[in-house]
Design a protein around this motif. Structure first.
Motif, mmCIF file in Angstrom:
data_model
loop_
_atom_site.group_PDB
_atom_site.id
_atom_site.type_symbol
_atom_site.label_atom_id
_atom_site.label_comp_id
_atom_site.label_asym_id
_atom_site.label_seq_id
_atom_site.Cartn_x
_atom_site.Cartn_y
_atom_site.Cartn_z
ATOM 1 N N CYS A 65 46.231 32.802 58.386
ATOM 2 C CA CYS A 65 46.143 32.251 57.437
ATOM 3 C C CYS A 65 44.923 32.370 55.954
ATOM 4 N N ALA A 66 43.701 33.351 56.640
ATOM 5 C CA ALA A 66 42.556 32.869 56.249
ATOM 6 C C ALA A 66 43.156 34.117 55.359
ATOM 7 N N LEU A 67 43.785 35.009 55.946
ATOM 8 C CA LEU A 67 43.862 36.434 54.957
ATOM 9 C C LEU A 67 44.685 36.754 54.323
ATOM 10 N N PHE A 68 45.922 35.415 54.590
ATOM 11 C CA PHE A 68 46.884 35.600 53.972
ATOM 12 C C PHE A 68 46.440 34.588 52.633
ATOM 13 N N SER A 69 45.950 33.684 52.466
ATOM 14 C CA SER A 69 45.094 32.943 51.145
ATOM 15 C C SER A 69 44.152 34.155 50.301
ATOM 16 N N LYS A 70 43.358 35.083 51.396
ATOM 17 C CA LYS A 70 42.605 36.406 50.353
ATOM 18 C C LYS A 70 43.547 37.097 49.492
ATOM 19 N N THR A 71 44.965 37.388 50.538
ATOM 20 C CA THR A 71 45.870 38.317 49.674
ATOM 21 C C THR A 71 46.157 38.078 48.578
ATOM 22 N N TRP A 72 47.165 36.483 48.717
ATOM 23 C CA TRP A 72 47.520 35.624 47.861
ATOM 24 C C TRP A 72 46.595 35.280 46.579
ATOM 25 N N ILE A 73 45.660 35.454 46.996
ATOM 26 C CA ILE A 73 44.938 35.283 45.351
ATOM 27 C C ILE A 73 44.703 36.802 44.909
ATOM 28 N N GLU A 74 44.831 37.675 45.607
ATOM 29 C CA GLU A 74 44.461 38.562 44.584
ATOM 30 C C GLU A 74 46.284 39.124 44.032
ATOM 31 N N VAL A 75 47.368 38.581 44.753
ATOM 32 C CA VAL A 75 48.523 38.795 44.523
ATOM 33 C C VAL A 75 49.420 37.734 43.521
ATOM 34 N N SER A 76 47.905 37.141 43.276
ATOM 35 C CA SER A 76 48.911 35.983 42.231
ATOM 36 C C SER A 76 47.778 35.608 41.002
ATOM 37 N N GLY A 77 47.052 35.957 40.382
ATOM 38 C CA GLY A 77 47.020 36.239 39.831
ATOM 39 C C GLY A 77 45.197 34.966 39.744
ATOM 40 N N SER A 78 44.780 35.007 40.890
ATOM 41 C CA SER A 78 43.899 34.195 40.621
ATOM 42 C C SER A 78 43.085 34.737 41.622
ATOM 43 N N SER A 79 42.906 36.073 41.115
ATOM 44 C CA SER A 79 40.992 36.414 41.949
ATOM 45 C C SER A 79 40.071 36.212 40.982
ATOM 46 N N SER A 80 39.100 36.665 41.354
ATOM 47 C CA SER A 80 37.783 37.006 40.756
ATOM 48 C C SER A 80 37.972 37.444 39.319
ATOM 49 N N ARG A 81 38.628 38.964 39.154
ATOM 50 C CA ARG A 81 38.791 39.715 37.758
ATOM 51 C C ARG A 81 39.487 38.366 37.137
ATOM 52 N N ASP A 82 41.077 38.071 37.622
ATOM 53 C CA ASP A 82 41.579 37.934 36.664
ATOM 54 C C ASP A 82 40.886 36.504 36.057
ATOM 55 N N VAL A 83 40.268 35.605 36.571
ATOM 56 C CA VAL A 83 39.604 34.151 36.509
ATOM 57 C C VAL A 83 38.060 34.509 35.610
ATOM 58 N N ALA A 84 37.902 36.453 35.172
ATOM 59 C CA ALA A 84 36.413 36.329 34.415
ATOM 60 C C ALA A 84 37.210 36.639 33.557
ATOM 61 N N LYS A 85 38.480 37.221 33.739
ATOM 62 C CA LYS A 85 39.170 37.922 32.094
ATOM 63 C C LYS A 85 39.469 36.027 31.638
ATOM 64 N N GLN A 86 40.066 35.393 32.333
ATOM 65 C CA GLN A 86 40.653 33.908 31.761
ATOM 66 C C GLN A 86 38.905 32.971 30.987
ATOM 67 N N LEU A 87 38.005 33.326 31.605
ATOM 68 C CA LEU A 87 37.110 32.811 31.127
ATOM 69 C C LEU A 87 36.563 33.248 30.124
ATOM 70 N N ARG A 88 36.817 34.846 29.723
ATOM 71 C CA ARG A 88 36.021 35.374 29.128
ATOM 72 C C ARG A 88 36.704 35.200 27.268
ATOM 73 N N ASP A 89 38.096 35.620 28.370
ATOM 74 C CA ASP A 89 39.377 35.238 26.731
ATOM 75 C C ASP A 89 39.373 33.368 25.758
ATOM 76 N N GLN A 90 38.961 32.547 27.171
ATOM 77 C CA GLN A 90 38.421 31.068 26.202
ATOM 78 C C GLN A 90 37.014 31.121 25.988
ATOM 79 N N GLN A 91 35.972 32.686 26.067
ATOM 80 C CA GLN A 91 35.237 31.731 25.432
ATOM 81 C C GLN A 91 33.633 31.132 26.744
ATOM 82 N N MET A 92 34.320 31.492 27.519
ATOM 83 C CA MET A 92 33.421 29.929 28.295
ATOM 84 C C MET A 92 32.297 31.166 29.118
#
Length: 141
Positions: free
Chosen positions: A44-71
């Motif tokens: 379950c832990a490995l699947f969850s970590k894999t899922w965030i990478e695939v689903s667009g919820s990874s730290s890189r994606d979240v950082a991009k979203q925060l930068r786009d919102q200027q936060m």
């Protein structure tokens, strides 16, 4: 003991990956129970970590979203945002996956109707339908 026509593994890797059928089985073969718990939690832990990478919820994606919102995080430079999110997001995803795994294990050990995994899938599907209906209601369709 009647298993209702189900095949029950009695040895090998399939035996250790299957849930114990009762509390007495846990007491009689604790290695089976410990291996099952470790297998489910790790999966379950490995699947969850894999899922965030695939689903667009990874730290890189979240950082991009925060930068786009200027936060930004107060007291940190924009370049360190990805590093900060890398410290929290994968750990939170793994912990959340392990919590779901524990829910499944407890349901399996308590002998819930169906399996713990089946109950988890049913709840997830019902919740997705609830979200879809709610979004359609908000849009006025």
């Amino acid at each position: 003991m009647d298993y209702g026509g189900q095949s029950i593994p009695v040895g090998g890797l399939a035996y250790y990956m299957s849930p114990p059928t009762s509390f007495s089985d846990i007491w009689e073969d604790p290695i089976h129970a410990l291996f099952y718990v470790a297998f489910v939690l790790l999966s379950c832990a490995l699947f969850s970590k894999t899922w965030i990478e695939v689903s667009g919820s990874s730290s890189r994606d979240v950082a991009k979203q925060l930068r786009d919102q200027q936060m930004m995080f107060k007291g940190h430079r924009e370049q360190s945002l990805l590093h900060i999110l890398d410290m929290y997001i994968p750990t939170a995803a793994a912990f959340g996956g392990m919590c779901i795994g524990m829910l499944t294990i407890v349901a399996d050990f308590l002998g819930a109707i169906g399996s713990g995994t089946g109950i988890l899938l049913a709840v997830t599907i019902i919740y997705q339908y609830f979200e879809m209906v709610y979004k359609e209601k908000e849009q006025g369709n």
